[in-house]
Scaffold this motif. Structure first.
Motif, PDB file in Angstrom:
ATOM      1  N   ASN A 197     -21.613 -58.296   9.594  1.00  0.00           N
ATOM      2  CA  ASN A 197     -21.975 -57.283  10.601  1.00  0.00           C
ATOM      3  C   ASN A 197     -21.148 -57.471  11.862  1.00  0.00           C
ATOM      4  OD1 ASN A 197     -23.841 -56.350   8.827  1.00  0.00           O
ATOM      5  ND2 ASN A 197     -25.599 -57.314   9.831  1.00  0.00           N
ATOM      6  N   LEU A 198     -21.020 -58.726  12.302  1.00  0.00           N
ATOM      7  CA  LEU A 198     -20.226 -58.999  13.505  1.00  0.00           C
ATOM      8  C   LEU A 198     -18.775 -58.575  13.276  1.00  0.00           C
ATOM      9  CD1 LEU A 198     -21.702 -62.491  14.461  1.00  0.00           C
ATOM     10  CD2 LEU A 198     -21.682 -60.475  15.956  1.00  0.00           C
ATOM     11  N   ALA A 199     -18.246 -58.910  12.109  1.00  0.00           N
ATOM     12  CA  ALA A 199     -16.846 -58.583  11.816  1.00  0.00           C
ATOM     13  C   ALA A 199     -16.638 -57.065  11.808  1.00  0.00           C
ATOM     14  CB  ALA A 199     -16.423 -59.202  10.487  1.00  0.00           C
ATOM     15  N   GLY A 200     -17.641 -56.337  11.323  1.00  0.00           N
ATOM     16  CA  GLY A 200     -17.546 -54.871  11.309  1.00  0.00           C
ATOM     17  C   GLY A 200     -17.426 -54.338  12.730  1.00  0.00           C
ATOM     18  N   PHE A 201     -18.241 -54.875  13.623  1.00  0.00           N
ATOM     19  CA  PHE A 201     -18.190 -54.478  15.032  1.00  0.00           C
ATOM     20  C   PHE A 201     -16.858 -54.906  15.669  1.00  0.00           C
ATOM     21  CE2 PHE A 201     -18.842 -56.279  19.338  1.00  0.00           C
ATOM     22  CZ  PHE A 201     -18.912 -55.087  20.042  1.00  0.00           C
ATOM     23  N   GLN A 202     -16.447 -56.111  15.398  1.00  0.00           N
ATOM     24  CA  GLN A 202     -15.199 -56.624  15.988  1.00  0.00           C
ATOM     25  C   GLN A 202     -14.007 -55.761  15.564  1.00  0.00           C
ATOM     26  OE1 GLN A 202     -15.868 -60.414  14.212  1.00  0.00           O
ATOM     27  NE2 GLN A 202     -17.068 -61.215  15.930  1.00  0.00           N
ATOM     28  N   LYS A 203     -14.015 -55.349  14.307  1.00  0.00           N
ATOM     29  CA  LYS A 203     -12.928 -54.500  13.803  1.00  0.00           C
ATOM     30  C   LYS A 203     -12.943 -53.152  14.541  1.00  0.00           C
ATOM     31  CE  LYS A 203     -11.133 -52.665   9.508  1.00  0.00           C
ATOM     32  NZ  LYS A 203     -11.497 -51.560   8.687  1.00  0.00           N
ATOM     33  N   LYS A 204     -14.135 -52.612  14.741  1.00  0.00           N
ATOM     34  CA  LYS A 204     -14.257 -51.305  15.388  1.00  0.00           C
ATOM     35  C   LYS A 204     -13.718 -51.339  16.822  1.00  0.00           C
ATOM     36  CE  LYS A 204     -18.433 -49.403  14.052  1.00  0.00           C
ATOM     37  NZ  LYS A 204     -19.753 -48.955  14.427  1.00  0.00           N
ATOM     38  N   VAL A 205     -14.096 -52.377  17.578  1.00  0.00           N
ATOM     39  CA  VAL A 205     -13.637 -52.421  18.980  1.00  0.00           C
ATOM     40  C   VAL A 205     -12.124 -52.636  19.056  1.00  0.00           C
ATOM     41  CG1 VAL A 205     -15.751 -52.957  20.264  1.00  0.00           C
ATOM     42  CG2 VAL A 205     -14.489 -54.818  19.226  1.00  0.00           C
ATOM     43  N   LEU A 206     -11.615 -53.430  18.127  1.00  0.00           N
ATOM     44  CA  LEU A 206     -10.166 -53.661  18.105  1.00  0.00           C
ATOM     45  C   LEU A 206      -9.432 -52.347  17.789  1.00  0.00           C
ATOM     46  CD1 LEU A 206      -8.026 -55.816  18.437  1.00  0.00           C
ATOM     47  CD2 LEU A 206      -8.649 -56.747  16.225  1.00  0.00           C
ATOM     48  N   GLU A 207      -9.937 -51.619  16.823  1.00  0.00           N
ATOM     49  CA  GLU A 207      -9.314 -50.332  16.467  1.00  0.00           C
ATOM     50  C   GLU A 207      -9.364 -49.372  17.658  1.00  0.00           C
ATOM     51  OE1 GLU A 207     -10.124 -50.298  11.647  1.00  0.00           O
ATOM     52  OE2 GLU A 207     -11.525 -49.244  12.951  1.00  0.00           O
ATOM     53  N   HIS A 208     -10.477 -49.404  18.379  1.00  0.00           N
ATOM     54  CA  HIS A 208     -10.608 -48.526  19.546  1.00  0.00           C
ATOM     55  C   HIS A 208      -9.554 -48.878  20.607  1.00  0.00           C
ATOM     56  CE1 HIS A 208     -12.607 -45.588  21.970  1.00  0.00           C
ATOM     57  NE2 HIS A 208     -12.883 -46.445  22.935  1.00  0.00           N
ATOM     58  N   ALA A 209      -9.324 -50.163  20.770  1.00  0.00           N
ATOM     59  CA  ALA A 209      -8.365 -50.615  21.797  1.00  0.00           C
ATOM     60  C   ALA A 209      -6.959 -50.073  21.527  1.00  0.00           C
ATOM     61  CB  ALA A 209      -8.346 -52.145  21.858  1.00  0.00           C
ATOM     62  N   PHE A 210      -6.597 -49.965  20.239  1.00  0.00           N
ATOM     63  CA  PHE A 210      -5.245 -49.486  19.904  1.00  0.00           C
ATOM     64  C   PHE A 210      -5.006 -48.050  20.377  1.00  0.00           C
ATOM     65  CE2 PHE A 210      -5.626 -52.517  16.119  1.00  0.00           C
ATOM     66  CZ  PHE A 210      -4.895 -53.506  16.750  1.00  0.00           C
ATOM     67  N   SER A 211      -6.104 -47.302  20.605  1.00  0.00           N
ATOM     68  CA  SER A 211      -5.914 -45.868  20.870  1.00  0.00           C
ATOM     69  C   SER A 211      -5.686 -45.534  22.353  1.00  0.00           C
ATOM     70  CB  SER A 211      -7.107 -45.087  20.310  1.00  0.00           C
ATOM     71  OG  SER A 211      -8.289 -45.543  20.897  1.00  0.00           O
ATOM     72  N   PHE A 212      -5.672 -46.546  23.227  1.00  0.00           N
ATOM     73  CA  PHE A 212      -5.388 -46.262  24.648  1.00  0.00           C
ATOM     74  C   PHE A 212      -3.876 -46.088  24.822  1.00  0.00           C
ATOM     75  CE2 PHE A 212      -9.649 -47.662  24.704  1.00  0.00           C
ATOM     76  CZ  PHE A 212     -10.228 -47.167  25.864  1.00  0.00           C
ATOM     77  N   PRO A 213      -3.460 -44.927  25.362  1.00  0.00           N
ATOM     78  CA  PRO A 213      -2.055 -44.536  25.235  1.00  0.00           C
ATOM     79  C   PRO A 213      -1.035 -45.443  25.938  1.00  0.00           C
ATOM     80  CG  PRO A 213      -3.253 -43.015  26.690  1.00  0.00           C
ATOM     81  CD  PRO A 213      -4.273 -43.896  26.035  1.00  0.00           C
ATOM     82  N   ALA A 214      -1.407 -46.058  27.063  1.00  0.00           N
ATOM     83  CA  ALA A 214      -0.397 -46.820  27.806  1.00  0.00           C
ATOM     84  C   ALA A 214      -0.525 -48.331  27.608  1.00  0.00           C
ATOM     85  CB  ALA A 214      -0.495 -46.485  29.302  1.00  0.00           C
ATOM     86  N   VAL A 215      -1.420 -48.721  26.714  1.00  0.00           N
ATOM     87  CA  VAL A 215      -1.649 -50.161  26.532  1.00  0.00           C
ATOM     88  C   VAL A 215      -0.486 -50.804  25.787  1.00  0.00           C
ATOM     89  CG1 VAL A 215      -3.069 -51.836  25.251  1.00  0.00           C
ATOM     90  CG2 VAL A 215      -4.142 -50.136  26.726  1.00  0.00           C
ATOM     91  N   GLU A 216      -0.007 -51.926  26.301  1.00  0.00           N
ATOM     92  CA  GLU A 216       1.081 -52.628  25.631  1.00  0.00           C
ATOM     93  C   GLU A 216       0.709 -54.040  25.198  1.00  0.00           C
ATOM     94  OE1 GLU A 216       4.232 -53.851  28.703  1.00  0.00           O
ATOM     95  OE2 GLU A 216       3.150 -52.197  29.655  1.00  0.00           O
ATOM     96  N   ARG A 217      -0.429 -54.551  25.712  1.00  0.00           N
ATOM     97  CA  ARG A 217      -0.856 -55.892  25.286  1.00  0.00           C
ATOM     98  C   ARG A 217      -2.368 -55.889  25.044  1.00  0.00           C
ATOM     99  NH1 ARG A 217       3.156 -59.714  26.343  1.00  0.00           N
ATOM    100  NH2 ARG A 217       1.731 -61.503  26.432  1.00  0.00           N
ATOM    101  N   ILE A 218      -2.762 -56.463  23.915  1.00  0.00           N
ATOM    102  CA  ILE A 218      -4.190 -56.600  23.593  1.00  0.00           C
ATOM    103  C   ILE A 218      -4.426 -58.034  23.124  1.00  0.00           C
ATOM    104  CG2 ILE A 218      -6.079 -55.893  22.049  1.00  0.00           C
ATOM    105  CD1 ILE A 218      -4.621 -53.167  21.748  1.00  0.00           C
ATOM    106  N   VAL A 219      -5.406 -58.685  23.728  1.00  0.00           N
ATOM    107  CA  VAL A 219      -5.827 -59.981  23.208  1.00  0.00           C
ATOM    108  C   VAL A 219      -7.191 -59.808  22.567  1.00  0.00           C
ATOM    109  CG1 VAL A 219      -6.820 -62.200  23.947  1.00  0.00           C
ATOM    110  CG2 VAL A 219      -4.481 -61.624  24.556  1.00  0.00           C
ATOM    111  N   TYR A 220      -7.311 -60.288  21.331  1.00  0.00           N
ATOM    112  CA  TYR A 220      -8.592 -60.349  20.638  1.00  0.00           C
ATOM    113  C   TYR A 220      -8.977 -61.822  20.547  1.00  0.00           C
ATOM    114  CZ  TYR A 220     -11.870 -60.460  16.727  1.00  0.00           C
ATOM    115  OH  TYR A 220     -12.979 -60.697  15.940  1.00  0.00           O
ATOM    116  N   SER A 221     -10.138 -62.175  21.081  1.00  0.00           N
ATOM    117  CA  SER A 221     -10.528 -63.583  21.031  1.00  0.00           C
ATOM    118  C   SER A 221     -11.977 -63.734  20.582  1.00  0.00           C
ATOM    119  CB  SER A 221     -10.337 -64.232  22.409  1.00  0.00           C
ATOM    120  OG  SER A 221     -11.146 -63.609  23.377  1.00  0.00           O
ATOM    121  N   THR A 222     -12.254 -64.866  19.944  1.00  0.00           N
ATOM    122  CA  THR A 222     -13.642 -65.201  19.593  1.00  0.00           C
ATOM    123  C   THR A 222     -13.839 -66.694  19.822  1.00  0.00           C
ATOM    124  OG1 THR A 222     -13.348 -65.957  17.299  1.00  0.00           O
ATOM    125  CG2 THR A 222     -13.536 -63.565  17.636  1.00  0.00           C
ATOM    126  N   CYS A 223     -15.108 -67.073  19.954  1.00  0.00           N
ATOM    127  CA  CYS A 223     -15.421 -68.508  19.954  1.00  0.00           C
ATOM    128  C   CYS A 223     -16.107 -68.818  18.628  1.00  0.00           C
ATOM    129  CB  CYS A 223     -16.251 -68.921  21.165  1.00  0.00           C
ATOM    130  SG  CYS A 223     -17.736 -67.961  21.419  1.00  0.00           S
TER     131      CYS A 223
END
Ligand code: SAM
Length: 297
Positions: A197-223
């Motif tokens: 379930n957590l991974a499903g949510f994590q994937k969704k937010v990461l996919e959402h981040a890719f859609s911001f038009p001017a973004v050039e850097r994304i860090v995905y982190s977990t503990c």
């Protein structure tokens, strides 16, 4: 794993809030009581001996320094925002990384700090205020509801994504299973459905981040120490990432521990080890080139 409790003793890491105090001054103050070293990878991160109890230290109370571990301090540095940038911290409370980003921006540029949980949002707002970060706009809401095409986000160049995770890499209690007195296999206790379930949510937010038009850097982190929340999430979005022009880049190339070798490219990922580094953490850095003209800073 044959360990005793002393193996799990962490050095005490302290991140200087450079918005409020100069690092040299903080070192000078702390050296009155402790031996202090500077970390060789994260600027403004200080290493104090294990057991140094700083909770009531005036520097901590006044938010001149934060008790923040090394691994967690690597995320904002890996994102590498420059002064003047617009940045989103997608899942931000209580704000450790938001405030680190604010320090890296040196008061120039803006951070939109999004947090879904009301109580945690209130804590975030307090922390931002107490830390003296003036360019953080805290938003109480779901990151998934931020519209990438809203003009307010058209200049966002970097997104820090530190979503809810199992937390399996952090709390000392959870490391107790590594002690010899606990004979049961930790894996028996892992709730696989919860991780899915957590991974499903994590994937969704990461996919959402890719859609911001001017973004050039994304860090995905977990503990988290779990492949399902780390390498598997990253691998599952690679195709979409590349369709938006993103690729994985190596953060902290000098750091020896990389992603588990589960797919071609996982060597770009960064892991810290729950025993060796006393904290299990994971960082993936996505970069897209050519969105902005190169600028000399
Ligand atoms: N980055 C924070 C720090 O360093 O202090 C820690 C973030 S914590 C791992 C994850 C946070 O994301 C939690 O506070 C949780 O309430 C929040 N969260 C969960 N789902 C969210 C969503 N859809 N949008 C925004 N925030 C969310």
């Amino acid at each position: 794993v044959a360990l005793d409790k002393s193996d799990l003793q962490k050095p005490r890491y302290v991140r200087v809030n450079t918005l409020k105090i100069d690092t040299e001054l903080a070192v000078e103050e702390l050296r009155k009581q402790y031996t202090v070293q500077k970390d060789n990878m994260v600027p403004d991160l200080l290493i104090l001996p294990p057991g140094a109890d700083l909770h009531n230290h005036p520097l901590v109370i006044n938010r001149n320094v934060f008790l923040q571990g090394k691994a967690s301090s690597m995320a904002a540095v890996a994102l590498g925002p420059k002064p003047g940038w617009e940045v989103i911290d997608a899942c931000s409370a209580p704000g450790n990384k938001t405030l680190h980003l604010a320090a890296l921006l040196k008061g120039k540029g803006n951070i939109i700090a999004c947090e879904l949980n009301k109580e945690r949002f209130m804590r975030l707002k307090d922390n931002v205020k107490l830390a003296g970060a003036t360019n953080v706009k805290a938003i109480h809401g779901d990151f998934l509801n931020l519209d990438p095409n809203d003009p307010s986000y058209s200049k966002v160049r970097a997104i820090l994504l530190d979503p809810s995770c199992s937390g399996s890499g952090t709390a000392f209690d959870r490391l107790d299973h590594l002690l010899p007195s606990h004979s049961s296999d930790y894996k028996d206790h892992v709730d696989i459905q919860r991780l899915r379930n957590l991974a499903g949510f994590q994937k969704k937010v990461l996919e959402h981040a890719f859609s911001f038009p001017a973004v050039e850097r994304i860090v995905y982190s977990t503990c988290s120490i779990h492949q399902i929340e780390n390498e598997d999430v990253v691998q599952s979005v690679l195709h979409l990432a590349s369709s938006h022009g993103f690729h994985l880049e190596t953060s902290f190339p000098q750091w020896p521990r990389r992603g588990l070798p589960t797919f071609d490219g996982s060597q770009h990922l960064l892991r810290t080890d729950v025993v060796e580094d006393k904290e299990g953490f994971f960082i993936a850095l996505f970069v897209r080139k050519g969105v902005h003209q190169p600028v000399d800073y």
